[in-house]
Design an enzyme around this catalytic site. Structure first.
Site: not given
Ligand SMILES: Nc1nc2c(ncn2[C@@H]2O[C@H](COP(=O)(O)OP(=O)(O)OP(=O)(O)O)[C@@H](O)[C@H]2O)c(=O)[nH]1
Length: 522
Positions: A400, A408, A417, A443
């Site tokens: 992950d 993002n 991406d 992710e």
């Molecule tokens: N650029 C991009 N972002 C994505 C895609 N799929 C999901 N996301 C984004 O991935 C992010 C997932 O964030 P979280 O699961 O909250 O993870 P995090 O809190 O940032 O990080 P961790 O706590 O370290 O896992 C969200 O903001 C989604 O919008 C994709 O295909 N491309």
């Protein structure tokens, strides 16, 4: 090759009913041997006297390709009337039916009466051995083609039974009807068990088969070359021309029997010619518009149309029959069958690649190029089944990206991406045969490592973690660092794939809890 006939004289029809001795009292002529003798009918028929150029034993009077004609002869010494058509089932089996053969038992002029011929008939008087040799050659060519046609029909039928694609049934029907037409027009059908019955219908039977084979041919063409979608207007025109053919068949069947139905060949040939012209135009246009199968069909169909048209013209103008015309039709038909079979194989290949592409699309993630959830879970199920069956080791890594939301939010979705693509590329770069990598969503990623134990899996995870940490992601001049948290687990029989993924996910979660950018093995 000369005809073996020295002199031909038209004689009155009364010769057919004259008493035998009165027939032969004319003088034998001394003119040079005629190279070609073709007896052209005045309306309805006529009688001729033929003087053999050489008389001797073992000679045959031959009337070539009599087709719909009824041939009567009065031969020495008794000059009794004998009448024959190729539709009879009990002709002398010693010879093929490309010619009606009458043995000449005594010297003297011969008389021949022809009735119902649609074109001038070629006649000759030949030595039995010479005719037998020619006849064998003819039979070899004809039945080589028939063999090819029977073969392709059987193969197509088996394909249809197994693949259930109707195109194979159309192809088999098309080739079978062409083969039946070849056998009927050559007369051989009427000497074959199972097909003899067709002799009862005489010439209208052949017309029926010819019309039926055209109907089937038009339909096969429409389906095979996808004419309806590629050239809708011309295909409608072709269907319009084709629609008259069943009506014509119906008229042939219901009109009073046994009238000679002389009206049929003229209309039938006209429709056939029209259908061929429209079909070739449609195929050519469809081919120009990129229709690969239309091109193949054109390659297969045009020689057949040219050959059958040449034969029809040769027959109607009474031109001498050259061997390339006589043997060309069956040989071209066999080539057509083979080219179309290649076309069908090509079509099957196209379907297979389309199916493979669809399967590939259904199991792959377009962004990362790795398997998607469905694809990677399927690999995992296989790997678990194998590990169980063969007591093999198996490990799974759950990855992950850390703080992905932050990446993002700070740098934009495009850079997010780019992180996904880079991680995927870094992992796939080191994949060993049999190992699979997929994106579960967002992710989150999973790596399936068959034959790997827990310790080696953890080491591999650690190498991977360091590799990701060591490479920053660059997009449009923006550079960011990326780290991953990895959960590493070894498979313990008999747990299910879902339970294994759950444990790996929990280990990854523990890595996050412990501060991220680390590997936790469970
Ligand atoms: N650029 C991009 N972002 C994505 C895609 N799929 C999901 N996301 C984004 O991935 C992010 C997932 O964030 P979280 O699961 O909250 O993870 P995090 O809190 O940032 O990080 P961790 O706590 O370290 O896992 C969200 O903001 C989604 O919008 C994709 O295909 N491309």
């Amino acid at each position: 090759r000369d005809s073996g006939i020295a002199h031909v004289t038209a004689v009155p029809d009364s010769v057919s009913t004259a008493k035998p001795p009165a027939v032969a009292n004319a003088q034998v002529a001394t003119s040079p041997t005629l190279a070609q003798v073709r007896l052209a009918m005045p309306a309805g028929g006529g009688w001729w006297r033929l003087d053999p150029a050489v008389s001797g034993p073992d000679r045959l009077l031959l009337v070539y390709h009599p087709y719909s004609a009824r041939v009567s002869v009065r031969l020495p010494p008794d000059y009794r009337v004998q009448a024959r058509t190729i539709f009879e089932t009990d002709l002398d089996p010693a010879w093929s039916r490309r010619a009606l053969a009458f043995p000449l038992k005594a010297p003297g002029p011969v008389f021949i009466g022809i009735d119902g011929a649609r074109y001038p008939l070629q006649v000759a008087i030949r030595d039995v051995r010479e005719h037998t040799a020619e006849d064998r050659g003819h039979t070899r060519v004809l039945f080589t083609s028939i063999g090819v046609l029977v073969g392709v029909c059987l193969v197509a039928l088996v394909f249809w039974l197994v693949l259930r694609d109707r195109i194979y049934l159309w192809y088999a029907a098309c080739m079978a009807s062409q083969m039946l037409y070849l056998l009927c027009s050559n007369g051989e059908a009427y000497a074959m068990p199972g097909l003899r019955l067709l002799g009862r219908f005489a010439a209208p039977g052949v017309w029926f088969v010819a019309t039926l084979s055209t109907i089937i041919g038009v339909n096969f063409l429409l389906v095979f070359a996808e004419l309806r979608t590629r050239v809708p207007r011309l295909s409608r025109l072709l269907m319009l021309v084709g629609a008259w053919l069943p009506l014509l068949l119906l008229a042939l069947l219901v009109s009073p029997w046994p009238a000679n139905k002389d009206w049929f060949p003229g209309i039938g040939n006209l429709l056939l010619l029209l259908a061929n012209i429209v079909a070739i135009a449609a195929l050519a246009l469809a081919w120009r518009r990129g229709g690969r199968h239309a091109g193949q069909m054109l390659l297969a169909w045009v020689p057949l149309v040219v050959m059958s048209t040449a034969r029809a013209v040769q027959l109607s103008i009474g031109a001498p029959l050259s061997p390339w015309l006589e043997y060309g039709l069956p040989l071209v038909l066999a080539c057509t069958a083979v080219v179309l079979m290649l076309g069908l194989a090509d079509r099957m290949q196209a379907f297979r690649s389309e199916r493979d592409r669809a399967r590939q699309d259904a199991q792959h993630d377009p962004l990362s190029g790795a398997y998607n959830r469905v694809g990677i879970m399927q690999r995992l199920q296989h790997a678990v089944a194998e590990a169980r069956a063969e007591s093999r080791q198996l490990a799974v890594l759950f990855l992950d990206i850390d703080h992905f939301k932050q990446i993002n939010d700070t740098h934009g979705h495009a850079l997010g991406d780019a992180c996904i693509r880079q991680l995927s590329w870094l992992v796939q770069e080191d994949l060993m045969p049999g190992e699979s990598f997929g994106r579960l969503g967002g992710e989150e990623f999973m790596l399936v490592l068959p034959g790997v134990n827990g310790r080696h899996a953890r080491d591999a995870a650690e190498r991977l973690r360091r590799k990701v940490e060591g490479r920053s992601v660059v997009l449009d001049g923006v550079r960011v660092g990326m780290t991953v948290s990895i959960g590493s687990v070894e498979y313990v029989a008999p747990e299910t794939p879902d339970a294994l993924v759950k444990r790996a996910d929990a280990a990854m979660y523990a890595a996050k809890e412990a501060g991220r950018n680390r590997v936790v093995a469970a």
